[in-house]
Write an enzyme that holds these catalytic residues in place. Structure first.
Site, PDB file in Angstrom:
ATOM      1  N   TYR A   1       0.778  -1.351  -0.005  1.00  0.00           N
ATOM      2  CA  TYR A   1      -0.066   0.126   0.048  1.00  0.00           C
ATOM      3  C   TYR A   1       0.900   1.214   0.077  1.00  0.00           C
ATOM      4  O   TYR A   1       0.735   2.175  -0.937  1.00  0.00           O
ATOM      5  CB  TYR A   1      -0.842  -0.031   1.349  1.00  0.00           C
TER       6      TYR A   1
ATOM      7  N   PHE B   1     -14.094   0.189  16.881  1.00  0.00           N
ATOM      8  CA  PHE B   1     -14.575   0.415  18.023  1.00  0.00           C
ATOM      9  C   PHE B   1     -15.905   0.765  18.242  1.00  0.00           C
ATOM     10  O   PHE B   1     -16.676   0.182  19.453  1.00  0.00           O
ATOM     11  CB  PHE B   1     -13.827   1.538  18.538  1.00  0.00           C
TER      12      PHE B   1
HETATM   13  P1  NAD Z   1     -12.578   2.019   0.496  1.00  0.00           P
HETATM   14  O1  NAD Z   1     -11.955   0.685   0.422  1.00  0.00           O
HETATM   15  O2  NAD Z   1     -14.081   2.102   0.728  1.00  0.00           O
HETATM   16  O3  NAD Z   1     -12.934   2.366  -1.136  1.00  0.00           O
HETATM   17  C1  NAD Z   1     -12.033   2.196  -2.207  1.00  0.00           C
HETATM   18  C2  NAD Z   1     -12.757   1.750  -3.320  1.00  0.00           C
HETATM   19  O4  NAD Z   1     -11.740   1.487  -4.431  1.00  0.00           O
HETATM   20  C3  NAD Z   1     -13.674   0.457  -3.258  1.00  0.00           C
HETATM   21  O5  NAD Z   1     -14.875   0.990  -3.553  1.00  0.00           O
HETATM   22  C4  NAD Z   1     -13.311  -0.419  -4.067  1.00  0.00           C
HETATM   23  O6  NAD Z   1     -14.021  -1.553  -4.301  1.00  0.00           O
HETATM   24  C5  NAD Z   1     -12.355   0.191  -5.097  1.00  0.00           C
HETATM   25  N1  NAD Z   1     -11.433  -0.616  -5.798  1.00  0.00           N
HETATM   26  C6  NAD Z   1     -10.318  -1.242  -5.362  1.00  0.00           C
HETATM   27  N2  NAD Z   1      -9.677  -1.807  -6.318  1.00  0.00           N
HETATM   28  C7  NAD Z   1     -10.286  -1.364  -7.338  1.00  0.00           C
HETATM   29  C8  NAD Z   1      -9.763  -1.814  -8.778  1.00  0.00           C
HETATM   30  N3  NAD Z   1      -8.513  -2.226  -9.005  1.00  0.00           N
HETATM   31  N4  NAD Z   1     -10.605  -1.139  -9.752  1.00  0.00           N
HETATM   32  C9  NAD Z   1     -11.484  -0.235  -9.554  1.00  0.00           C
HETATM   33  N5  NAD Z   1     -11.876  -0.099  -7.865  1.00  0.00           N
HETATM   34  C10 NAD Z   1     -11.259  -0.674  -7.084  1.00  0.00           C
HETATM   35  O7  NAD Z   1     -11.460   3.069   1.002  1.00  0.00           O
HETATM   36  P2  NAD Z   1     -11.773   4.609   1.195  1.00  0.00           P
HETATM   37  O8  NAD Z   1     -11.412   4.878   2.671  1.00  0.00           O
HETATM   38  O9  NAD Z   1     -13.032   5.057   0.657  1.00  0.00           O
HETATM   39  O10 NAD Z   1     -10.490   5.189   0.375  1.00  0.00           O
HETATM   40  C11 NAD Z   1     -10.460   5.708  -0.810  1.00  0.00           C
HETATM   41  C12 NAD Z   1      -9.007   6.107  -1.256  1.00  0.00           C
HETATM   42  O11 NAD Z   1      -8.741   7.201  -0.394  1.00  0.00           O
HETATM   43  C13 NAD Z   1      -8.060   5.266  -1.427  1.00  0.00           C
HETATM   44  O12 NAD Z   1      -7.435   5.241  -2.678  1.00  0.00           O
HETATM   45  C14 NAD Z   1      -7.389   5.217  -0.181  1.00  0.00           C
HETATM   46  O13 NAD Z   1      -5.970   4.831  -0.316  1.00  0.00           O
HETATM   47  C15 NAD Z   1      -7.697   6.660   0.310  1.00  0.00           C
HETATM   48  N6  NAD Z   1      -7.077   6.928   1.695  1.00  0.00           N
HETATM   49  C16 NAD Z   1      -8.311   6.945   2.338  1.00  0.00           C
HETATM   50  C17 NAD Z   1      -7.936   7.140   3.740  1.00  0.00           C
HETATM   51  C18 NAD Z   1      -8.846   6.997   4.773  1.00  0.00           C
HETATM   52  O14 NAD Z   1      -8.861   7.104   5.931  1.00  0.00           O
HETATM   53  N7  NAD Z   1     -10.235   6.478   4.570  1.00  0.00           N
HETATM   54  C19 NAD Z   1      -6.933   7.484   4.256  1.00  0.00           C
HETATM   55  C20 NAD Z   1      -5.788   7.582   3.439  1.00  0.00           C
HETATM   56  C21 NAD Z   1      -6.173   7.628   1.853  1.00  0.00           C
HETATM   57  N1  UDP Z   2      -6.178  -0.302  16.117  1.00  0.00           N
HETATM   58  C1  UDP Z   2      -6.653  -0.727  17.179  1.00  0.00           C
HETATM   59  N2  UDP Z   2      -7.685  -1.657  17.197  1.00  0.00           N
HETATM   60  C2  UDP Z   2      -8.419  -2.144  16.114  1.00  0.00           C
HETATM   61  C3  UDP Z   2      -8.089  -1.487  14.806  1.00  0.00           C
HETATM   62  C4  UDP Z   2      -6.970  -0.782  14.930  1.00  0.00           C
HETATM   63  O1  UDP Z   2      -5.892  -0.463  18.204  1.00  0.00           O
HETATM   64  O2  UDP Z   2      -9.602  -2.729  16.273  1.00  0.00           O
HETATM   65  C5  UDP Z   2      -4.977   0.549  15.816  1.00  0.00           C
HETATM   66  C6  UDP Z   2      -4.002   0.244  14.973  1.00  0.00           C
HETATM   67  O3  UDP Z   2      -2.877  -0.680  15.647  1.00  0.00           O
HETATM   68  C7  UDP Z   2      -3.497   1.689  14.589  1.00  0.00           C
HETATM   69  C8  UDP Z   2      -4.544   2.401  14.758  1.00  0.00           C
HETATM   70  O4  UDP Z   2      -5.528   1.721  15.313  1.00  0.00           O
HETATM   71  O5  UDP Z   2      -2.634   2.121  15.647  1.00  0.00           O
HETATM   72  C9  UDP Z   2      -5.124   2.905  13.419  1.00  0.00           C
HETATM   73  O6  UDP Z   2      -5.423   1.797  12.669  1.00  0.00           O
HETATM   74  P1  UDP Z   2      -6.376   1.917  11.329  1.00  0.00           P
HETATM   75  O7  UDP Z   2      -6.108   0.517  10.748  1.00  0.00           O
HETATM   76  O8  UDP Z   2      -7.633   2.298  11.522  1.00  0.00           O
HETATM   77  O9  UDP Z   2      -5.575   2.873  10.573  1.00  0.00           O
HETATM   78  P2  UDP Z   2      -4.054   3.012  10.065  1.00  0.00           P
HETATM   79  O10 UDP Z   2      -3.079   1.988  10.925  1.00  0.00           O
HETATM   80  O11 UDP Z   2      -3.833   2.963   8.628  1.00  0.00           O
HETATM   81  O12 UDP Z   2      -3.723   4.558  10.313  1.00  0.00           O
END
Ligand code: NAD
Ligand code: UDP
Ligand code: UDP
Length: 310
Positions: free
Chosen positions: A144, A190
């Site tokens: 990732y 949570f």
């Molecule tokens: P999500 O998993 O809900 O959404 C991702 C979407 O992409 C899904 O609908 C999935 O089916 C689709 N997808 C995955 N692989 C695909 C492919 N090969 N072709 C077409 N569609 C595909 O996640 P999200 O939280 O909505 O994240 C959306 C974007 O934002 C992602 O790129 C993620 O990396 C980025 N992002 C999200 C967060 C967050 O906290 N939610 C943080 C940092 C970055």
């Molecule tokens: N985490 C946790 N309990 C859970 C899921 C996640 O303590 O049930 C912790 C995890 O280890 C991380 C933080 O929460 O330190 C955020 O995790 P998440 O997977 O939401 O996001 P990311 O690590 O990608 O920021």
């Protein structure tokens, strides 16, 4: 009317973005392979004549006609992106190449949903955009992290080589309604655990921190970035600088749900970043953007959503 393509549009953030774009008068093409997203997330939009849903995997070429491309396709939670790590990297890298190729043919403006994970386990705190990060290139999170880093490289090289109009947004942990209930992210975990009367699972000792942005604020930042002047390309952090330990988050969730749960400590996953907090001065200066929703208020909305759907 502007035509916008949203890849990953049936996911958590994508579905909110589609909604926002339709509300502001765009024609929206939502492309998704439904790996982690679902039709249910966009079902309420299907009757809108300006909305179109297409099942497609972005690792394959896509020939459509649009003016704006929001590239969000990629599984985002550790459980999902580690399920098939090779596919995760392909989605980030091949997906970026295809969407950039599309943008090049159309001369369309393109935005990349990058991530705070490009900073890895950071030794600069809070994280500023000029920080290059500390990422393990061969660990379980690398598919990732490095996939997203390579996508950023591609965006900047398409700009340098072909003068494409790009925007790169580094998204910090975001939460809200339509998060996947089983994707293992901490906020959804949570809340679901508290609502079901199960123990709350804290990984490690719970002292690690994250900064949580409510989805409405995040989408506002994304739309502002897309419509910002062509010379502002980012990368720009979008997130809420409020910083909480997982112990504090567990407390707040219990308060919001109105339960006293048992806490179950579990091992810390490999390469779990210790601290994370965005420096958002750039977004404030260039986009006039800052988050408005406090964690307390955002959790209320999110708990209400999970109460209804569980
Ligand atoms: P999500 O998993 O809900 O959404 C991702 C979407 O992409 C899904 O609908 C999935 O089916 C689709 N997808 C995955 N692989 C695909 C492919 N090969 N072709 C077409 N569609 C595909 O996640 P999200 O939280 O909505 O994240 C959306 C974007 O934002 C992602 O790129 C993620 O990396 C980025 N992002 C999200 C967060 C967050 O906290 N939610 C943080 C940092 C970055
Ligand atoms: N985490 C946790 N309990 C859970 C899921 C996640 O303590 O049930 C912790 C995890 O280890 C991380 C933080 O929460 O330190 C955020 O995790 P998440 O997977 O939401 O996001 P990311 O690590 O990608 O920021
Ligand atoms: N591509 C696409 N849709 C388009 C134009 C290109 O999916 O409308 C894909 C195409 O398959 C190619 C990729 O985008 O593999 C990169 O395109 P680019 O033009 O940059 O590279 P080239 O085709 O010259 O290898």
């Amino acid at each position: 009317m502007q035509r916008a393509l949203v890849t990953g549009g049936a996911g958590f953030l994508g579905s909110h973005l589609c909604e926002r774009l339709l509300a502001s008068g765009h024609d929206v093409l939502c492309v998704d392979n439904f790996f982690t997203g679902s039709k249910a997330n966009v079902r309420h939009l299907l009757d809108n004549p300006n909305f179109e849903l297409m099942r497609h995997d972005v690792t394959f070429p896509l020939y459509v006609e649009v003016d704006r491309i929001f590239n969000l396709a990629c599984p985002a939670s550790p459980i999902h992106y580690q399920h098939d790590p090779v596919q995760t990297t392909k989605t980030s890298v091949h997906g970026a190449i295809n969407m950039l190729g599309l943008a090049k043919r159309l001369r369309a403006r393109i935005l990349q949903a990058s991530t705070s994970e490009v900073y890895g386990d950071p030794e600069v705190h809070p994280q500023v955009e000029s920080y290059w990060g500390r990422v393990n290139p061969i660990g379980v999170r690398s598919c990732y992290d490095e996939g997203k880093r390579c996508a950023e490289t591609l965006f900047f090289d398409y700009r340098r080589q072909l003068n494409l109009e790009i925007k790169v947004m580094r998204i910090f942990n975001t939460y809200g309604p339509r998060m996947h209930p089983n994707d293992g992210r901490v906020v959804s975990n949570f809340i679901v655990q508290a609502l079901k009367g199960e123990p709350i699972t804290i990984f490690g000792d719970g002292s690690q921190t994250r900064s949580f942005c409510y989805v409405d604020d995040l989408i506002d930042g994304m739309v502002r970035l897309m419509e910002s002047p062509p010379d502002f390309v980012g990368p720009v952090n979008i997130g809420n600088p409020g910083e909480f330990s997982m112990l504090e988050l567990a407390e707040l969730v219990q308060e919001t749900v109105g339960v006293k749960a048992n806490i179950q400590f579990q091992p810390l996953p490999q390469d779990d970043p210790r601290h994370r907090r965005p420096d958002i001065s750039l977004a404030q200066a260039k986009l006039g953007w800052a988050p408005k929703v406090s964690l307390k208020d955002g959790l209320k909305e999110t708990v209400a959503y999970f109460r209804k759907t569980l």
